[in-house]
Scaffold this motif. Structure first.
Motif, PDB file in Angstrom:
ATOM      1  N   LYS A 178       0.803  -1.327  -0.167  1.00  0.00           N
ATOM      2  CA  LYS A 178      -0.245  -0.048   0.035  1.00  0.00           C
ATOM      3  C   LYS A 178       0.962   1.342  -0.097  1.00  0.00           C
ATOM      4  CE  LYS A 178      -3.391   2.643   2.713  1.00  0.00           C
ATOM      5  NZ  LYS A 178      -4.183   2.433   4.009  1.00  0.00           N
ATOM      6  N   ILE A 179       1.722   1.278   0.626  1.00  0.00           N
ATOM      7  CA  ILE A 179       2.921   2.309   0.861  1.00  0.00           C
ATOM      8  C   ILE A 179       3.598   2.646  -0.274  1.00  0.00           C
ATOM      9  CG2 ILE A 179       4.942   3.175   1.914  1.00  0.00           C
ATOM     10  CD1 ILE A 179       3.670   2.036   4.670  1.00  0.00           C
ATOM     11  N   ALA A 180       4.201   1.377  -1.067  1.00  0.00           N
ATOM     12  CA  ALA A 180       4.788   1.574  -2.094  1.00  0.00           C
ATOM     13  C   ALA A 180       4.087   1.988  -3.495  1.00  0.00           C
ATOM     14  CB  ALA A 180       5.427   0.116  -2.610  1.00  0.00           C
ATOM     15  N   ALA A 181       2.597   1.762  -3.608  1.00  0.00           N
ATOM     16  CA  ALA A 181       1.934   2.126  -4.522  1.00  0.00           C
ATOM     17  C   ALA A 181       1.400   3.772  -4.446  1.00  0.00           C
ATOM     18  CB  ALA A 181       0.473   1.166  -4.490  1.00  0.00           C
ATOM     19  N   GLY A 182       1.093   4.032  -3.170  1.00  0.00           N
ATOM     20  CA  GLY A 182       0.824   5.567  -2.887  1.00  0.00           C
ATOM     21  C   GLY A 182       1.859   6.232  -2.947  1.00  0.00           C
ATOM     22  N   ALA A 183       3.176   6.065  -2.737  1.00  0.00           N
ATOM     23  CA  ALA A 183       4.320   6.780  -2.961  1.00  0.00           C
ATOM     24  C   ALA A 183       4.570   6.754  -4.655  1.00  0.00           C
ATOM     25  CB  ALA A 183       5.637   6.087  -2.305  1.00  0.00           C
ATOM     26  N   ALA A 184       4.397   5.864  -5.099  1.00  0.00           N
ATOM     27  CA  ALA A 184       4.524   5.841  -6.714  1.00  0.00           C
ATOM     28  C   ALA A 184       3.361   6.710  -7.258  1.00  0.00           C
ATOM     29  CB  ALA A 184       4.439   4.656  -7.274  1.00  0.00           C
ATOM     30  N   LYS A 185       2.383   6.904  -6.773  1.00  0.00           N
ATOM     31  CA  LYS A 185       1.270   7.723  -7.505  1.00  0.00           C
ATOM     32  C   LYS A 185       1.452   8.914  -6.972  1.00  0.00           C
ATOM     33  CE  LYS A 185      -2.462   4.362  -6.503  1.00  0.00           C
ATOM     34  NZ  LYS A 185      -3.712   3.973  -5.843  1.00  0.00           N
ATOM     35  N   GLY A 186       2.300   9.340  -5.864  1.00  0.00           N
ATOM     36  CA  GLY A 186       2.676  10.965  -5.820  1.00  0.00           C
ATOM     37  C   GLY A 186       3.751  11.420  -6.822  1.00  0.00           C
ATOM     38  N   LEU A 187       4.583  10.505  -7.145  1.00  0.00           N
ATOM     39  CA  LEU A 187       5.659  10.452  -8.123  1.00  0.00           C
ATOM     40  C   LEU A 187       5.307  10.669  -9.483  1.00  0.00           C
ATOM     41  CD1 LEU A 187       8.781  11.033  -8.058  1.00  0.00           C
ATOM     42  CD2 LEU A 187       8.863   8.374  -8.628  1.00  0.00           C
ATOM     43  N   THR A 253      27.180  12.586 -14.124  1.00  0.00           N
ATOM     44  CA  THR A 253      27.185  13.748 -15.238  1.00  0.00           C
ATOM     45  C   THR A 253      26.469  14.987 -14.658  1.00  0.00           C
ATOM     46  OG1 THR A 253      25.233  12.738 -16.275  1.00  0.00           O
ATOM     47  CG2 THR A 253      27.262  11.931 -16.852  1.00  0.00           C
ATOM     48  N   GLY A 254      25.609  14.748 -13.913  1.00  0.00           N
ATOM     49  CA  GLY A 254      24.642  16.000 -13.652  1.00  0.00           C
ATOM     50  C   GLY A 254      23.519  16.046 -14.213  1.00  0.00           C
ATOM     51  N   GLN A 255      23.373  15.131 -15.334  1.00  0.00           N
ATOM     52  CA  GLN A 255      22.170  15.319 -16.076  1.00  0.00           C
ATOM     53  C   GLN A 255      21.000  14.433 -15.432  1.00  0.00           C
ATOM     54  OE1 GLN A 255      23.406  13.310 -19.989  1.00  0.00           O
ATOM     55  NE2 GLN A 255      24.772  15.238 -20.376  1.00  0.00           N
ATOM     56  N   LEU A 256      19.948  15.233 -15.382  1.00  0.00           N
ATOM     57  CA  LEU A 256      18.889  14.890 -14.678  1.00  0.00           C
ATOM     58  C   LEU A 256      17.590  14.648 -15.308  1.00  0.00           C
ATOM     59  CD1 LEU A 256      17.745  14.523 -11.597  1.00  0.00           C
ATOM     60  CD2 LEU A 256      17.366  17.069 -11.763  1.00  0.00           C
ATOM     61  N   THR A 257      16.845  13.314 -15.286  1.00  0.00           N
ATOM     62  CA  THR A 257      15.697  13.257 -16.067  1.00  0.00           C
ATOM     63  C   THR A 257      14.789  12.709 -15.270  1.00  0.00           C
ATOM     64  OG1 THR A 257      16.424  10.982 -16.672  1.00  0.00           O
ATOM     65  CG2 THR A 257      16.977  12.266 -18.056  1.00  0.00           C
ATOM     66  N   LEU A 258      13.544  12.415 -15.717  1.00  0.00           N
ATOM     67  CA  LEU A 258      12.593  11.673 -14.965  1.00  0.00           C
ATOM     68  C   LEU A 258      12.784  10.341 -14.481  1.00  0.00           C
ATOM     69  CD1 LEU A 258       9.384  12.689 -16.921  1.00  0.00           C
ATOM     70  CD2 LEU A 258      10.282  13.829 -14.985  1.00  0.00           C
ATOM     71  N   LYS A 259      13.656   9.509 -15.281  1.00  0.00           N
ATOM     72  CA  LYS A 259      14.087   8.195 -15.020  1.00  0.00           C
ATOM     73  C   LYS A 259      15.111   8.338 -13.957  1.00  0.00           C
ATOM     74  CE  LYS A 259      11.955   6.163 -18.154  1.00  0.00           C
ATOM     75  NZ  LYS A 259      12.402   5.158 -19.172  1.00  0.00           N
ATOM     76  N   SER A 260      15.555   9.409 -13.397  1.00  0.00           N
ATOM     77  CA  SER A 260      16.488   9.465 -12.530  1.00  0.00           C
ATOM     78  C   SER A 260      15.610   9.238 -10.855  1.00  0.00           C
ATOM     79  CB  SER A 260      17.141  10.935 -11.982  1.00  0.00           C
ATOM     80  OG  SER A 260      17.983  11.270 -13.415  1.00  0.00           O
ATOM     81  N   ASP A 261      14.421   9.827 -11.033  1.00  0.00           N
ATOM     82  CA  ASP A 261      13.677   9.685  -9.947  1.00  0.00           C
ATOM     83  C   ASP A 261      13.214   8.102  -9.838  1.00  0.00           C
ATOM     84  OD1 ASP A 261      13.370  12.151  -8.930  1.00  0.00           O
ATOM     85  OD2 ASP A 261      11.455  12.738  -9.614  1.00  0.00           O
ATOM     86  N   VAL A 262      12.889   7.514 -11.179  1.00  0.00           N
ATOM     87  CA  VAL A 262      12.369   6.128 -11.262  1.00  0.00           C
ATOM     88  C   VAL A 262      13.588   5.392 -10.411  1.00  0.00           C
ATOM     89  CG1 VAL A 262      12.000   4.015 -12.663  1.00  0.00           C
ATOM     90  CG2 VAL A 262      10.996   6.417 -13.128  1.00  0.00           C
ATOM     91  N   TYR A 263      14.717   5.366 -10.750  1.00  0.00           N
ATOM     92  CA  TYR A 263      15.870   4.763  -9.972  1.00  0.00           C
ATOM     93  C   TYR A 263      15.579   4.792  -8.465  1.00  0.00           C
ATOM     94  CZ  TYR A 263      20.505   3.315  -8.600  1.00  0.00           C
ATOM     95  OH  TYR A 263      21.517   2.450  -8.112  1.00  0.00           O
ATOM     96  N   SER A 264      15.715   6.258  -8.201  1.00  0.00           N
ATOM     97  CA  SER A 264      15.207   6.453  -6.557  1.00  0.00           C
ATOM     98  C   SER A 264      14.472   5.616  -5.922  1.00  0.00           C
ATOM     99  CB  SER A 264      15.326   7.793  -6.283  1.00  0.00           C
ATOM    100  OG  SER A 264      16.394   8.677  -6.635  1.00  0.00           O
ATOM    101  N   PHE A 265      13.095   5.685  -6.815  1.00  0.00           N
ATOM    102  CA  PHE A 265      11.886   4.799  -6.401  1.00  0.00           C
ATOM    103  C   PHE A 265      12.299   3.468  -6.322  1.00  0.00           C
ATOM    104  CE2 PHE A 265       8.217   2.377  -6.787  1.00  0.00           C
ATOM    105  CZ  PHE A 265       7.309   2.956  -5.818  1.00  0.00           C
ATOM    106  N   GLY A 266      13.018   2.863  -7.196  1.00  0.00           N
ATOM    107  CA  GLY A 266      13.509   1.489  -7.157  1.00  0.00           C
ATOM    108  C   GLY A 266      14.311   1.151  -6.043  1.00  0.00           C
ATOM    109  N   VAL A 267      15.060   2.021  -5.415  1.00  0.00           N
ATOM    110  CA  VAL A 267      16.000   1.723  -4.337  1.00  0.00           C
ATOM    111  C   VAL A 267      15.050   1.586  -3.045  1.00  0.00           C
ATOM    112  CG1 VAL A 267      17.812   2.463  -2.757  1.00  0.00           C
ATOM    113  CG2 VAL A 267      17.772   2.792  -4.923  1.00  0.00           C
TER     114      VAL A 267
END
Length: 379
Positions: A178-187, A253-267
């Motif tokens: 439940k927590i994982a799904a809710g946090a993903a919805k916020g992102l 590299t300091g190059q930031l994308t939406l997929k950077s957040d996806v990685y953090s979410f995976g952690v």
């Protein structure tokens, strides 16, 4: 103080439009002083935050330092509930409304300063979702900088995963999903509803706060960044965030994308499943970094059972564990284009959260029980 636009317009796609003249300039290097830029409606009562997709005007309250000192009994030690990079967080009660709140006081000698304070106020004034923490107001009296939020009574996800006190029960499998799904919805709201999209940049267990019923909300938006628009593939910025959660390409590299957040979410999802910390220096060398420890184990399903948090004591659905680990493995892919879209992560985790596990019967009940998780797209 005057007023600035506190809510964006919605475009045809249902995305909340952030006003370019205010927000884009704010995220440029030429940021005016806080007193010039923070022109928030000082009406005594803030309106309720709109539901997802609505674009009502939001009034964020301004507080005097005296009001917030009174709310926290002059920032008494027994009102202290947490401490982070921004400063100290106190539990308080507003005398004007009798509302219980969390008050975050900027450490004037800390790592985060006026820029992060300004970004936090702007972001949470403009963006509203059930899985984002609600900003009630702020104080900018003299050199004092304080933020006032709704109070989240269960603390952070970190408090319920790591170093548990003897009187705290570990989270069960259903609550974790439940927590994982809710946090993903916020992102997902930040990535897909905001326009331009917002890169959170500091997703970690300590920034996921829990309300009644373990309802999760993302907090701490001081490092958030507007995402790339048009033909741009990324935004370039100095590397900020927390070691262990930063995507490798961003760290290098300091190059930031939406997929950077996806990685953090995976952690974070790995922490939820395994009970391990992103970085744990108390473990042996090969197990200190959670992702480095997990990657070899992802290659063989026979390893999956040993990745489950021992505190679950085997009380989890085997199929659900496999599917959750598969989602986490995709999110922490080294190449960003191999990671899924956050919308697909939401779909998969919402499905897993709907599959209620009964530890007594060791069975799963829910819609479409036994079917596979939805296919994920990477682009």
């Amino acid at each position: 103080m005057g007023c600035f636009p506190c809510a964006g317009k919605s475009n045809k796609n249902g995305k909340k439009q952030l006003p370019n003249n205010t927000i884009t300039n704010t995220f440029d290097q030429q940021i005016p002083s806080t007193s010039e830029k923070l022109r928030v409606n000082s009406a005594p009562n803030a309106k309720e935050a709109p539901k997802d997709g609505e674009s009502n005007h939001i009034a964020v309250r301004t507080f005097t330092f005296r009001e917030l000192a009174a709310a926290t009994k002059n920032f008494r030690e027994d009102c202290l509930v947490g401490e982070g990079g921004f400063g100290r967080v106190y539990k308080g009660r507003l005398e004007s409304t009798n509302q219980v709140v969390a008050i975050k006081q900027l450490d004037r000698n800390g790592l985060q300063g006026n820029r992060e304070f300004l970004v936090e106020v702007l972001m949470l004034s403009l963006l509203h979702h059930p899985n984002l923490v609600n900003l009630i107001g702020y104080c900018a009296d003299g050199d004092q900088r304080l933020l006032v939020y709704e109070y989240m009574p269960l603390g952070s996800l970190e408090d319920h995963l790591h170093d548990l006190p003897p009187n705290r029960r570990p989270l069960d499998w259903n609550t974790r999903m439940k927590i994982a799904a809710g946090a993903a919805k916020g992102l997902e709201y930040l990535h897909d509803k905001a326009n331009p999209p917002v890169i959170y940049r500091d997703l970690k267990c300590s920034n996921i706060l829990l309300g009644e019923g373990y309802h999760p909300k993302l907090s701490d938006f001081g490092l958030a960044k507007l995402g790339p628009v048009g033909d741009n593939t990324h935004v370039s910025t100095r590397v900020m965030g927390t070691y262990g959660y930063c995507a490798p390409e961003y760290a290098m590299t300091g190059q930031l994308t939406l997929k950077s957040d996806v990685y953090s979410f995976g952690v974070v999802l790995l922490e939820i499943i395994t009970g391990r910390k992103a970085i744990d220096n108390s473990r042996t060398g090969g197990e200190q970094n959670l992702v480095a420890w997990a990657r070899p184990l992802f290659k063989d399903r026979r390893n999956f059972a040993q990745m489950a948090d021992p505190l679950l004591q085997g009380q989890y659905p085997v199929r659900g564990l496999y599917q959750a680990l598969a989602v986490a493995a995709m999110c922490v892919q080294e190449q960003p284009n191999m990671r899924p879209l956050i919308a697909d992560v939401v779909t998969a985790l919402t499905y897993l959260a709907s599959q209620k596990y009964d530890p007594e019967t060791r069975s799963v009940q829910g819609p479409r029980a036994g079917s596979s998780t939805p296919r994920m797209r990477r682009e």
